[in-house]
Write a protein that holds these residues in place. Structure first.
Motif, PDB file in Angstrom:
ATOM      1  N   TYR A 209       0.832  -1.215   0.000  1.00  0.00           N
ATOM      2  CA  TYR A 209       0.000   0.000   0.000  1.00  0.00           C
ATOM      3  C   TYR A 209       0.862   1.261   0.000  1.00  0.00           C
ATOM      4  O   TYR A 209       0.478   2.289   0.560  1.00  0.00           O
ATOM      5  CB  TYR A 209      -0.967  -0.043   1.191  1.00  0.00           C
ATOM      6  N   SER A 210       2.011   1.188  -0.658  1.00  0.00           N
ATOM      7  CA  SER A 210       2.979   2.289  -0.627  1.00  0.00           C
ATOM      8  C   SER A 210       2.398   3.613  -1.080  1.00  0.00           C
ATOM      9  O   SER A 210       2.784   4.671  -0.595  1.00  0.00           O
ATOM     10  CB  SER A 210       4.189   1.950  -1.503  1.00  0.00           C
ATOM     11  N   GLU A 211       1.456   3.593  -2.032  1.00  0.00           N
ATOM     12  CA  GLU A 211       0.948   4.848  -2.594  1.00  0.00           C
ATOM     13  C   GLU A 211      -0.429   5.243  -2.070  1.00  0.00           C
ATOM     14  O   GLU A 211      -0.951   6.292  -2.424  1.00  0.00           O
ATOM     15  CB  GLU A 211       0.918   4.763  -4.124  1.00  0.00           C
ATOM     16  N   LEU A 212      -1.043   4.398  -1.241  1.00  0.00           N
ATOM     17  CA  LEU A 212      -2.351   4.762  -0.672  1.00  0.00           C
ATOM     18  C   LEU A 212      -2.143   5.325   0.737  1.00  0.00           C
ATOM     19  O   LEU A 212      -2.434   4.680   1.738  1.00  0.00           O
ATOM     20  CB  LEU A 212      -3.293   3.552  -0.657  1.00  0.00           C
ATOM     21  N   GLN A 289       2.097   9.764 -13.817  1.00  0.00           N
ATOM     22  CA  GLN A 289       1.710   9.239 -12.498  1.00  0.00           C
ATOM     23  C   GLN A 289       0.497   9.957 -11.907  1.00  0.00           C
ATOM     24  O   GLN A 289       0.175   9.765 -10.737  1.00  0.00           O
ATOM     25  CB  GLN A 289       2.906   9.334 -11.548  1.00  0.00           C
ATOM     26  N   ASP A 290      -0.187  10.773 -12.724  1.00  0.00           N
ATOM     27  CA  ASP A 290      -1.344  11.504 -12.185  1.00  0.00           C
ATOM     28  C   ASP A 290      -2.450  10.561 -11.708  1.00  0.00           C
ATOM     29  O   ASP A 290      -3.188  10.883 -10.781  1.00  0.00           O
ATOM     30  CB  ASP A 290      -1.888  12.489 -13.236  1.00  0.00           C
ATOM     31  N   ILE A 291      -2.549   9.367 -12.324  1.00  0.00           N
ATOM     32  CA  ILE A 291      -3.572   8.391 -11.910  1.00  0.00           C
ATOM     33  C   ILE A 291      -3.367   7.982 -10.448  1.00  0.00           C
ATOM     34  O   ILE A 291      -4.328   7.773  -9.709  1.00  0.00           O
ATOM     35  CB  ILE A 291      -3.544   7.145 -12.830  1.00  0.00           C
ATOM     36  N   VAL A 292      -2.106   7.903 -10.018  1.00  0.00           N
ATOM     37  CA  VAL A 292      -1.795   7.494  -8.648  1.00  0.00           C
ATOM     38  C   VAL A 292      -2.319   8.539  -7.666  1.00  0.00           C
ATOM     39  O   VAL A 292      -2.960   8.218  -6.656  1.00  0.00           O
ATOM     40  CB  VAL A 292      -0.271   7.278  -8.481  1.00  0.00           C
ATOM     41  N   GLN A 293      -2.063   9.802  -7.983  1.00  0.00           N
ATOM     42  CA  GLN A 293      -2.548  10.899  -7.142  1.00  0.00           C
ATOM     43  C   GLN A 293      -4.072  10.946  -7.138  1.00  0.00           C
ATOM     44  O   GLN A 293      -4.691  11.130  -6.076  1.00  0.00           O
ATOM     45  CB  GLN A 293      -1.974  12.223  -7.665  1.00  0.00           C
ATOM     46  N   ARG A 294      -4.686  10.758  -8.309  1.00  0.00           N
ATOM     47  CA  ARG A 294      -6.159  10.792  -8.386  1.00  0.00           C
ATOM     48  C   ARG A 294      -6.780   9.670  -7.561  1.00  0.00           C
ATOM     49  O   ARG A 294      -7.764   9.882  -6.839  1.00  0.00           O
ATOM     50  CB  ARG A 294      -6.620  10.683  -9.852  1.00  0.00           C
ATOM     51  N   ASN A 295      -6.218   8.470  -7.666  1.00  0.00           N
ATOM     52  CA  ASN A 295      -6.735   7.345  -6.889  1.00  0.00           C
ATOM     53  C   ASN A 295      -6.600   7.606  -5.386  1.00  0.00           C
ATOM     54  O   ASN A 295      -7.511   7.326  -4.604  1.00  0.00           O
ATOM     55  CB  ASN A 295      -6.002   6.051  -7.247  1.00  0.00           C
ATOM     56  N   ARG A 296      -5.449   8.163  -5.008  1.00  0.00           N
ATOM     57  CA  ARG A 296      -5.224   8.459  -3.588  1.00  0.00           C
ATOM     58  C   ARG A 296      -6.271   9.440  -3.075  1.00  0.00           C
ATOM     59  O   ARG A 296      -6.850   9.248  -2.002  1.00  0.00           O
ATOM     60  CB  ARG A 296      -3.812   9.041  -3.419  1.00  0.00           C
ATOM     61  N   GLU A 297      -6.538  10.486  -3.845  1.00  0.00           N
ATOM     62  CA  GLU A 297      -7.531  11.486  -3.440  1.00  0.00           C
ATOM     63  C   GLU A 297      -8.921  10.873  -3.373  1.00  0.00           C
ATOM     64  O   GLU A 297      -9.713  11.178  -2.473  1.00  0.00           O
ATOM     65  CB  GLU A 297      -7.505  12.667  -4.414  1.00  0.00           C
ATOM     66  N   LEU A 298      -9.220   9.979  -4.325  1.00  0.00           N
ATOM     67  CA  LEU A 298     -10.542   9.347  -4.348  1.00  0.00           C
ATOM     68  C   LEU A 298     -10.732   8.453  -3.110  1.00  0.00           C
ATOM     69  O   LEU A 298     -11.778   8.504  -2.453  1.00  0.00           O
ATOM     70  CB  LEU A 298     -10.689   8.530  -5.633  1.00  0.00           C
ATOM     71  N   TYR A 299      -9.703   7.666  -2.782  1.00  0.00           N
ATOM     72  CA  TYR A 299      -9.812   6.797  -1.599  1.00  0.00           C
ATOM     73  C   TYR A 299      -9.884   7.638  -0.319  1.00  0.00           C
ATOM     74  O   TYR A 299     -10.593   7.271   0.622  1.00  0.00           O
ATOM     75  CB  TYR A 299      -8.627   5.831  -1.523  1.00  0.00           C
ATOM     76  N   GLN A 300      -9.175   8.762  -0.286  1.00  0.00           N
ATOM     77  CA  GLN A 300      -9.236   9.604   0.906  1.00  0.00           C
ATOM     78  C   GLN A 300     -10.646  10.171   1.091  1.00  0.00           C
ATOM     79  O   GLN A 300     -11.153  10.223   2.211  1.00  0.00           O
ATOM     80  CB  GLN A 300      -8.212  10.747   0.824  1.00  0.00           C
ATOM     81  N   SER A 323      -3.742   2.936   3.312  1.00  0.00           N
ATOM     82  CA  SER A 323      -4.338   1.695   2.787  1.00  0.00           C
ATOM     83  C   SER A 323      -5.757   1.941   2.269  1.00  0.00           C
ATOM     84  O   SER A 323      -6.249   3.067   2.294  1.00  0.00           O
ATOM     85  CB  SER A 323      -4.334   0.560   3.823  1.00  0.00           C
ATOM     86  N   MET A 324      -6.409   0.896   1.795  1.00  0.00           N
ATOM     87  CA  MET A 324      -7.785   1.017   1.312  1.00  0.00           C
ATOM     88  C   MET A 324      -8.761   0.393   2.307  1.00  0.00           C
ATOM     89  O   MET A 324      -9.873   0.030   1.956  1.00  0.00           O
ATOM     90  CB  MET A 324      -7.930   0.365  -0.078  1.00  0.00           C
ATOM     91  N   PHE A 325      -8.327   0.271   3.566  1.00  0.00           N
ATOM     92  CA  PHE A 325      -9.135  -0.395   4.583  1.00  0.00           C
ATOM     93  C   PHE A 325      -9.326   0.477   5.822  1.00  0.00           C
ATOM     94  O   PHE A 325      -8.473   1.292   6.157  1.00  0.00           O
ATOM     95  CB  PHE A 325      -8.466  -1.705   5.039  1.00  0.00           C
ATOM     96  N   ALA A 326     -10.445   0.253   6.483  1.00  0.00           N
ATOM     97  CA  ALA A 326     -10.637   0.738   7.848  1.00  0.00           C
ATOM     98  C   ALA A 326     -10.694  -0.488   8.752  1.00  0.00           C
ATOM     99  O   ALA A 326     -11.287  -1.517   8.384  1.00  0.00           O
ATOM    100  CB  ALA A 326     -11.922   1.543   7.955  1.00  0.00           C
ATOM    101  N   TRP A 327     -10.069  -0.394   9.919  1.00  0.00           N
ATOM    102  CA  TRP A 327     -10.054  -1.484  10.898  1.00  0.00           C
ATOM    103  C   TRP A 327     -10.978  -1.052  12.030  1.00  0.00           C
ATOM    104  O   TRP A 327     -10.639  -0.187  12.824  1.00  0.00           O
ATOM    105  CB  TRP A 327      -8.626  -1.713  11.384  1.00  0.00           C
ATOM    106  N   ALA A 328     -12.175  -1.625  12.016  1.00  0.00           N
ATOM    107  CA  ALA A 328     -13.252  -1.090  12.843  1.00  0.00           C
ATOM    108  C   ALA A 328     -13.562  -2.003  14.025  1.00  0.00           C
ATOM    109  O   ALA A 328     -13.892  -3.181  13.835  1.00  0.00           O
ATOM    110  CB  ALA A 328     -14.513  -0.929  11.988  1.00  0.00           C
ATOM    111  N   PRO A 329     -13.482  -1.470  15.252  1.00  0.00           N
ATOM    112  CA  PRO A 329     -13.928  -2.269  16.397  1.00  0.00           C
ATOM    113  C   PRO A 329     -15.436  -2.492  16.313  1.00  0.00           C
ATOM    114  O   PRO A 329     -16.172  -1.618  15.852  1.00  0.00           O
ATOM    115  CB  PRO A 329     -13.557  -1.398  17.600  1.00  0.00           C
ATOM    116  N   LEU A 330     -15.883  -3.662  16.720  1.00  0.00           N
ATOM    117  CA  LEU A 330     -17.326  -3.923  16.712  1.00  0.00           C
ATOM    118  C   LEU A 330     -18.021  -2.895  17.598  1.00  0.00           C
ATOM    119  O   LEU A 330     -17.467  -2.472  18.618  1.00  0.00           O
ATOM    120  CB  LEU A 330     -17.625  -5.328  17.253  1.00  0.00           C
ATOM    121  N   PRO A 331     -19.239  -2.473  17.233  1.00  0.00           N
ATOM    122  CA  PRO A 331     -19.992  -1.586  18.128  1.00  0.00           C
ATOM    123  C   PRO A 331     -20.062  -2.216  19.520  1.00  0.00           C
ATOM    124  O   PRO A 331     -20.350  -3.418  19.639  1.00  0.00           O
ATOM    125  CB  PRO A 331     -21.373  -1.535  17.464  1.00  0.00           C
TER     126      PRO A 331
END
Length: 406
Positions: A209-212, A289-300, A323-331
């Motif tokens: 996940y170096s670029e996310l 490499q603009d696609i990398v920046q665009r993807n990063r902004e979209l995921y953010q 990364s492209m994940f959230a690590w969520a504690p159960l409610p």
């Protein structure tokens, strides 16, 4: 004879996440609209010029024979140039770079090359399954260390070296982490390289996940540390950076001895990726490499929408730094359910698929991994569904509709 009698199969537990995947597939087959936040499968297309290069090279009659197991020279050079641009790290494309079929295959091939029965490997818990099972399949033994990179982590490493027989010979690290999304700074890697040299341990760093990364905090590489190549190999992948997950393109770079061992094992196992795919990967790394920046902004943006809308639905999720994940504690009200049962209930009643934390190791219990692989509108819809699900279980949610409109 049962398949459970085979030596390596006996060492592999049932794949917990497969249970939820099977339920999701059955629900979809029955015509249900499932919002799939379970698998880290990018929903964005690769750059157009990369697809064009794939097609162009595939049209050549001489492009369909066996390729090179360690990767075509142009692709190894492109990866070395990427490390130079991004991390200011010099790599020799001949001896310090090998192309892999995704970082997953790379880790498994290196495990096969450098470990066997009797070896002890330190791996994070929770972690992406290949970080442990690549070595278990190779016959090694795993000793778990925490994933969270705080002082407990360093104490666990020192305890492992003091009390494990035989002494561990390999440490796996993965930051930004899958599944926890935790990230580290260069000071962490400086301390880690010093520790590895003192304890004569190889370090395998998974930097898929170096670029996310978000909020303007670029992720470092362990190879930025002077002398890191003496002890470390690092894996990267094109799956997330360029939305090329199904193309299976990745790299291992770093220590020459480890790269040579891996290259030799791979030469027995495969003939390398399809040449047109390797040529297209060159186009991705060498091109704009603009696609990398665009993807990063979209995921953010997706991250921000998820944290805000799920929070308003009554489920507080820590904002992941990368990364492209959230690590969520159960409610809290549903914690007793456990992550697997919670994931099943969420799928059944909220039509939202997430990955149970226990599928990433016993220390993942109490969490689920949420992948940001649906658009913002679908994420808001998921939040509305979650709000109703929580209300079903008597969880008080804010009176404002989750996430507003859309």
């Amino acid at each position: 004879m049962s398949e459970d009698e085979f030596y390596r199969i006996k060492r592999l537990p049932p794949y917990v996440i497969a249970e939820v995947n099977a339920m999701r597939a059955a629900a979809r087959a029955a015509g249900e609209d499932i919002i799939d936040l379970g698998m880290g499968n990018p929903d964005l297309p690769p750059p157009a010029h990369v697809i064009e290069k794939l097609c162009e090279v595939a049209m050549k009659p001489d492009a369909h024979g066996y390729s090179q197991s360690k990767g075509i020279p142009g692709l190894r050079k492109a990866q070395a140039n990427y490390y130079g641009r991004r991390f200011n790290v010099d790599l020799d494309p001949e001896t310090e770079v090998v192309v892999t079929m995704g970082s997953k295959e790379g880790l498994a091939s290196l495990a096969t090359a450098i470990t066997g029965p009797g070896d002890v490997v330190l791996a994070p818990n929770p972690s992406y399954p290949i970080h442990t099972f690549g070595f278990i399949i190779a016959g090694a033994t795993i000793r778990s260390v925490p994933t969270t990179p705080n002082e407990d982590y360093w104490r666990a490493l020192d305890r492992a070296m003091a009390f494990t027989v035989p002494r561990p010979s390999i440490l796996v690290v993965n930051y930004p982490s899958n599944p926890t999304a935790e990230a580290v700074d260069l000071a962490f890697y400086e301390r880690l390289v010093a520790w590895a040299k003192e304890n004569k341990v190889w370090v395998l760093s998974d930097l898929a996940y170096s670029e996310l990364y978000y909020d303007g905090n670029p992720t470092p590489s362990i190879l930025q540390v002077p002398g890191a190549k003496d002890v470390a190999v690092e894996f990267t992948s094109m799956s997330k950076t360029y939305s090329m997950a199904g193309w299976r393109m990745g790299f291992a770079v770093g220590n020459k001895r480890l790269i040579a061992a891996m290259t030799r094992v791979k030469s027995y196992l495969d003939y390398g990726a399809f040449t047109p795919i390797q040529a297209a990967a060159c186009a991705a790394l060498n091109g704009p490499q603009d696609i990398v920046q665009r993807n990063r902004e979209l995921y953010q943006k997706r991250r921000d929408v998820m944290v805000e809308s799920f929070g308003r639905a009554g489920w507080d999720i820590p904002s992941p730094p990368a990364s492209m994940f959230a690590w969520a504690p159960l409610p809290p009200a549903l914690k007793e359910m456990g992550s697997l049962e919670f994931s099943k209930q969420l799928l059944t009643h909220a039509k939202v698929a997430v990955a149970p934390g226990v599928g990433y190791g016993e220390d993942g219990e109490g969490y689920v991994r949420i992948a940001m692989v649906e658009n913002e509108q679908r994420i808001r819809q998921a939040a509305r569904n979650v709000r109703k699900f929580l209300a079903m279980h008597g969880v008080n949610t804010p009176s404002v509709a989750a996430g507003g409109g859309g």
